[in-house]
Design a protein around this motif. Structure first.
Motif, PDB file in Angstrom:
ATOM      1  N   GLU A  36       2.298   1.602  -3.552  1.00 25.19           N
ATOM      2  CA  GLU A  36       1.265   2.019  -4.492  1.00 25.19           C
ATOM      3  C   GLU A  36       0.913   3.490  -4.299  1.00 25.19           C
ATOM      4  O   GLU A  36       0.722   4.238  -5.281  1.00 25.19           O
ATOM      5  CB  GLU A  36       0.016   1.148  -4.299  1.00 25.19           C
ATOM      6  CG  GLU A  36      -1.086   1.397  -5.317  1.00 25.19           C
ATOM      7  CD  GLU A  36      -0.664   1.054  -6.727  1.00 25.19           C
ATOM      8  OE1 GLU A  36      -1.199   1.676  -7.670  1.00 25.19           O
ATOM      9  OE2 GLU A  36       0.204   0.170  -6.898  1.00 25.19           O
ATOM     10  N   ALA A  37       0.844   3.937  -3.049  1.00 29.22           N
ATOM     11  CA  ALA A  37       0.571   5.350  -2.787  1.00 29.22           C
ATOM     12  C   ALA A  37       1.691   6.236  -3.313  1.00 29.22           C
ATOM     13  O   ALA A  37       1.439   7.319  -3.864  1.00 29.22           O
ATOM     14  CB  ALA A  37       0.384   5.570  -1.287  1.00 29.22           C
ATOM     15  N   ALA A  38       2.931   5.781  -3.167  1.00 31.21           N
ATOM     16  CA  ALA A  38       4.059   6.559  -3.680  1.00 31.21           C
ATOM     17  C   ALA A  38       4.037   6.633  -5.197  1.00 31.21           C
ATOM     18  O   ALA A  38       4.388   7.669  -5.784  1.00 31.21           O
ATOM     19  CB  ALA A  38       5.365   5.938  -3.192  1.00 31.21           C
ATOM     20  N   ARG A  39       3.607   5.575  -5.851  1.00 33.89           N
ATOM     21  CA  ARG A  39       3.525   5.602  -7.317  1.00 33.89           C
ATOM     22  C   ARG A  39       2.458   6.584  -7.791  1.00 33.89           C
ATOM     23  O   ARG A  39       2.590   7.195  -8.858  1.00 33.89           O
ATOM     24  CB  ARG A  39       3.218   4.196  -7.847  1.00 33.89           C
ATOM     25  CG  ARG A  39       4.335   3.186  -7.658  1.00 33.89           C
ATOM     26  CD  ARG A  39       3.986   1.837  -8.271  1.00 33.89           C
ATOM     27  NE  ARG A  39       4.971   0.826  -7.960  1.00 33.89           N
ATOM     28  CZ  ARG A  39       6.098   0.625  -8.645  1.00 33.89           C
ATOM     29  NH1 ARG A  39       6.358   1.394  -9.704  1.00 33.89           N
ATOM     30  NH2 ARG A  39       6.943  -0.323  -8.297  1.00 33.89           N
ATOM     31  N   LEU A  40       1.394   6.743  -6.986  1.00 33.54           N
ATOM     32  CA  LEU A  40       0.356   7.701  -7.353  1.00 33.54           C
ATOM     33  C   LEU A  40       0.811   9.131  -7.109  1.00 33.54           C
ATOM     34  O   LEU A  40       0.393  10.050  -7.820  1.00 33.54           O
ATOM     35  CB  LEU A  40      -0.924   7.412  -6.547  1.00 33.54           C
ATOM     36  CG  LEU A  40      -1.617   6.072  -6.838  1.00 33.54           C
ATOM     37  CD1 LEU A  40      -2.785   5.870  -5.896  1.00 33.54           C
ATOM     38  CD2 LEU A  40      -2.083   6.021  -8.291  1.00 33.54           C
ATOM     39  N   GLU A  41       1.680   9.332  -6.105  1.00 32.36           N
ATOM     40  CA  GLU A  41       2.152  10.674  -5.762  1.00 32.36           C
ATOM     41  C   GLU A  41       3.201  11.189  -6.728  1.00 32.36           C
ATOM     42  O   GLU A  41       3.275  12.389  -6.995  1.00 32.36           O
ATOM     43  CB  GLU A  41       2.708  10.684  -4.337  1.00 32.36           C
ATOM     44  CG  GLU A  41       1.663  10.535  -3.250  1.00 32.36           C
ATOM     45  CD  GLU A  41       0.785  11.769  -3.132  1.00 32.36           C
ATOM     46  OE1 GLU A  41       1.249  12.871  -3.488  1.00 32.36           O
ATOM     47  OE2 GLU A  41      -0.383  11.624  -2.717  1.00 32.36           O
ATOM     48  N   THR A  42       4.039  10.303  -7.236  1.00 35.07           N
ATOM     49  CA  THR A  42       5.134  10.739  -8.104  1.00 35.07           C
ATOM     50  C   THR A  42       5.343   9.736  -9.237  1.00 35.07           C
ATOM     51  O   THR A  42       5.107   8.535  -9.057  1.00 35.07           O
ATOM     52  CB  THR A  42       6.448  10.882  -7.307  1.00 35.07           C
ATOM     53  OG1 THR A  42       7.491  11.276  -8.199  1.00 35.07           O
ATOM     54  CG2 THR A  42       6.839   9.577  -6.639  1.00 35.07           C
ATOM     55  N   SER A  43       5.762  10.255 -10.351  1.00 39.17           N
ATOM     56  CA  SER A  43       6.085   9.393 -11.496  1.00 39.17           C
ATOM     57  C   SER A  43       7.581   9.156 -11.608  1.00 39.17           C
ATOM     58  O   SER A  43       8.026   8.457 -12.520  1.00 39.17           O
ATOM     59  CB  SER A  43       5.573  10.034 -12.794  1.00 39.17           C
ATOM     60  OG  SER A  43       6.166  11.319 -12.992  1.00 39.17           O
ATOM     61  N   SER A  44       8.353   9.733 -10.696  1.00 38.23           N
ATOM     62  CA  SER A  44       9.815   9.594 -10.730  1.00 38.23           C
ATOM     63  C   SER A  44      10.223   8.275 -10.085  1.00 38.23           C
ATOM     64  O   SER A  44       9.983   8.055  -8.882  1.00 38.23           O
ATOM     65  CB  SER A  44      10.477  10.767 -10.006  1.00 38.23           C
ATOM     66  OG  SER A  44      11.873  10.565  -9.917  1.00 38.23           O
ATOM     67  N   LYS A  45      10.840   7.406 -10.862  1.00 42.53           N
ATOM     68  CA  LYS A  45      11.292   6.132 -10.328  1.00 42.53           C
ATOM     69  C   LYS A  45      12.471   6.323  -9.370  1.00 42.53           C
ATOM     70  O   LYS A  45      12.638   5.535  -8.436  1.00 42.53           O
ATOM     71  CB  LYS A  45      11.693   5.205 -11.478  1.00 42.53           C
ATOM     72  CG  LYS A  45      10.526   4.826 -12.381  1.00 42.53           C
ATOM     73  CD  LYS A  45      10.965   3.889 -13.487  1.00 42.53           C
ATOM     74  CE  LYS A  45       9.785   3.523 -14.379  1.00 42.53           C
ATOM     75  NZ  LYS A  45      10.174   2.617 -15.487  1.00 42.53           N
ATOM     76  N   ILE A  46      13.258   7.356  -9.609  1.00 46.06           N
ATOM     77  CA  ILE A  46      14.397   7.627  -8.721  1.00 46.06           C
ATOM     78  C   ILE A  46      13.900   8.041  -7.345  1.00 46.06           C
ATOM     79  O   ILE A  46      14.426   7.598  -6.317  1.00 46.06           O
ATOM     80  CB  ILE A  46      15.299   8.714  -9.334  1.00 46.06           C
ATOM     81  CG1 ILE A  46      15.909   8.224 -10.644  1.00 46.06           C
ATOM     82  CG2 ILE A  46      16.396   9.108  -8.347  1.00 46.06           C
ATOM     83  CD1 ILE A  46      16.795   9.236 -11.328  1.00 46.06           C
ATOM     84  N   SER A  47      12.866   8.886  -7.284  1.00 50.62           N
ATOM     85  CA  SER A  47      12.301   9.296  -5.989  1.00 50.62           C
ATOM     86  C   SER A  47      11.675   8.114  -5.271  1.00 50.62           C
ATOM     87  O   SER A  47      11.813   7.972  -4.046  1.00 50.62           O
ATOM     88  CB  SER A  47      11.254  10.391  -6.215  1.00 50.62           C
ATOM     89  OG  SER A  47      11.846  11.539  -6.790  1.00 50.62           O
ATOM     90  N   GLU A  62       0.824  -1.209   0.000  1.00 53.41           N
ATOM     91  CA  GLU A  62       0.000   0.000   0.000  1.00 53.41           C
ATOM     92  C   GLU A  62       0.862   1.264   0.000  1.00 53.41           C
ATOM     93  O   GLU A  62       0.516   2.273  -0.630  1.00 53.41           O
ATOM     94  CB  GLU A  62      -0.943   0.001   1.203  1.00 53.41           C
ATOM     95  CG  GLU A  62      -0.264  -0.029   2.575  1.00 53.41           C
ATOM     96  CD  GLU A  62       0.078  -1.417   3.040  1.00 53.41           C
ATOM     97  OE1 GLU A  62       0.481  -1.559   4.214  1.00 53.41           O
ATOM     98  OE2 GLU A  62      -0.055  -2.360   2.224  1.00 53.41           O
ATOM     99  N   ILE A  63       2.020   1.199   0.698  1.00 51.91           N
ATOM    100  CA  ILE A  63       2.913   2.357   0.709  1.00 51.91           C
ATOM    101  C   ILE A  63       3.522   2.577  -0.671  1.00 51.91           C
ATOM    102  O   ILE A  63       3.597   3.709  -1.170  1.00 51.91           O
ATOM    103  CB  ILE A  63       4.017   2.168   1.769  1.00 51.91           C
ATOM    104  CG1 ILE A  63       3.407   2.127   3.172  1.00 51.91           C
ATOM    105  CG2 ILE A  63       5.068   3.266   1.672  1.00 51.91           C
ATOM    106  CD1 ILE A  63       4.420   1.902   4.269  1.00 51.91           C
TER     107      ILE A  63
END
Length: 300
Positions: free
Chosen positions: A198-209, A195-196
């Protein structure tokens, strides 16, 4: 109603756990603890098995002082450090890239096949890896020169030149241990809560971040273990290098373990060789403590 009476098992006694543990403890003592104790004791003696009539007198720290003043030993240790800082960053980067690719959703069958394939280099013994390296980098019919000729570069005398021989053992070590790095990182990525992530993927599109702020904390324990294991492995790396180059040409691939083998089993000076081995053990312990102190952090 009265409670049923529990009858003790007649086959289980006070010493039963000891007998189950005894084979493992005995094996550990024979192949691990006793050789270490023997090496420590031998390192304080003049122990040359080619001259048994001279005896094996106690000489204190004479062997250690001899090692500290041995320029060849320090040159071999320096070459080993060069080998380590060459192969490890490449293995970490490639292993992390493979782990991130396998961590992506989808491609179930392909990912399963890739995981099985990663085990093959790890299951190959060092001596066999050395034999494979001799075939790949053979000057006359090796695959490496066939590929170079195919792209128009021309064949090289890999194992006959100092630069080529060092590059050859680097390539073979990277081939064998990059899958291990990938599996370690893949295990770390599997610990990231879904869930964490997936939420991060929704917040940012940067794979490095995503890697830096979400996945990296879960990778650090595995990275610490990886550095410890690879440090110890490189310091004792012998079979693959000995089979491929025997430390040559010249001293181009004379890693410290190869040099210690030459002192112990060609010069037969086991006292000095034991002192060198104990010094490597101390270096490994210090590096392990450094990695744990600097890198290891628990993830809450």
């Amino acid at each position: 109603m009265s409670e049923p009476t529990i009858r003790p098992n007649r086959g289980y006694g006070r010493w039963t756990p000891f007998w189950f543990l005894a084979p493992a403890v005995l094996t550990l003592f024979i192949i691990g603890i006793y050789p270490t104790i023997f090496a420590v004791v031998t390192s304080f003696r003049r122990y040359n098995i080619a001259r048994p009539r001279d005896g094996f007198p106690f000489v204190g720290f004479e062997n250690y002082l001899s090692v500290l003043s041995d320029s060849t030993f320090w040159a071999s240790l320096s070459l080993t450090a060069k080998f380590y800082v060459t192969v490890l960053p490449i293995q970490i980067v490639l292993g992390l890239m493979i782990a991130l690719l396998l961590h992506k959703p989808g491609m179930g069958l392909l990912k399963s096949l890739a995981r099985v394939t990663l085990v093959v280099p790890l299951a190959t013994t060092y001596a066999v890896v050395g034999l494979i390296g001799r075939l790949i980098f053979n000057r006359d019919f090796g695959v490496a020169n066939w590929f170079l000729n195919l792209v128009g570069i021309g064949g090289l005398d890999w194992l006959g030149s100092q630069t080529g021989a060092f590059a050859a053992i680097v390539i073979m070590d990277i081939w064998q241990w990059t899958p291990f790095c990938a599996l370690i990182f893949l295990a770390g990525l599997s610990m990231v809560p879904g869930e964490i992530e997936e939420a991060a993927r929704l917040e940012t599109s940067s794979k490095i971040s995503l890697l830096r702020y979400v996945q990296l904390p879960y990778l650090m324990p595995g990275l610490t273990a990886l550095l410890i294991l690879r440090s110890a492995d490189v310091l004792k790396l012998f079979d693959m290098v000995f089979v491929m180059t025997r430390g040559g040409p010249g001293s181009a691939t004379d890693l410290v373990s190869v040099y210690i083998q030459r002192i112990g089993f060609r010069v037969f000076d086991l006292g000095t060789a034991s002192a060198q081995a104990i010094m490597l053990l101390i270096i490994t312990i210090l590096l392990s403590r450094l990695y744990i102190r600097v890198l290891y952090k628990e993830v809450n």
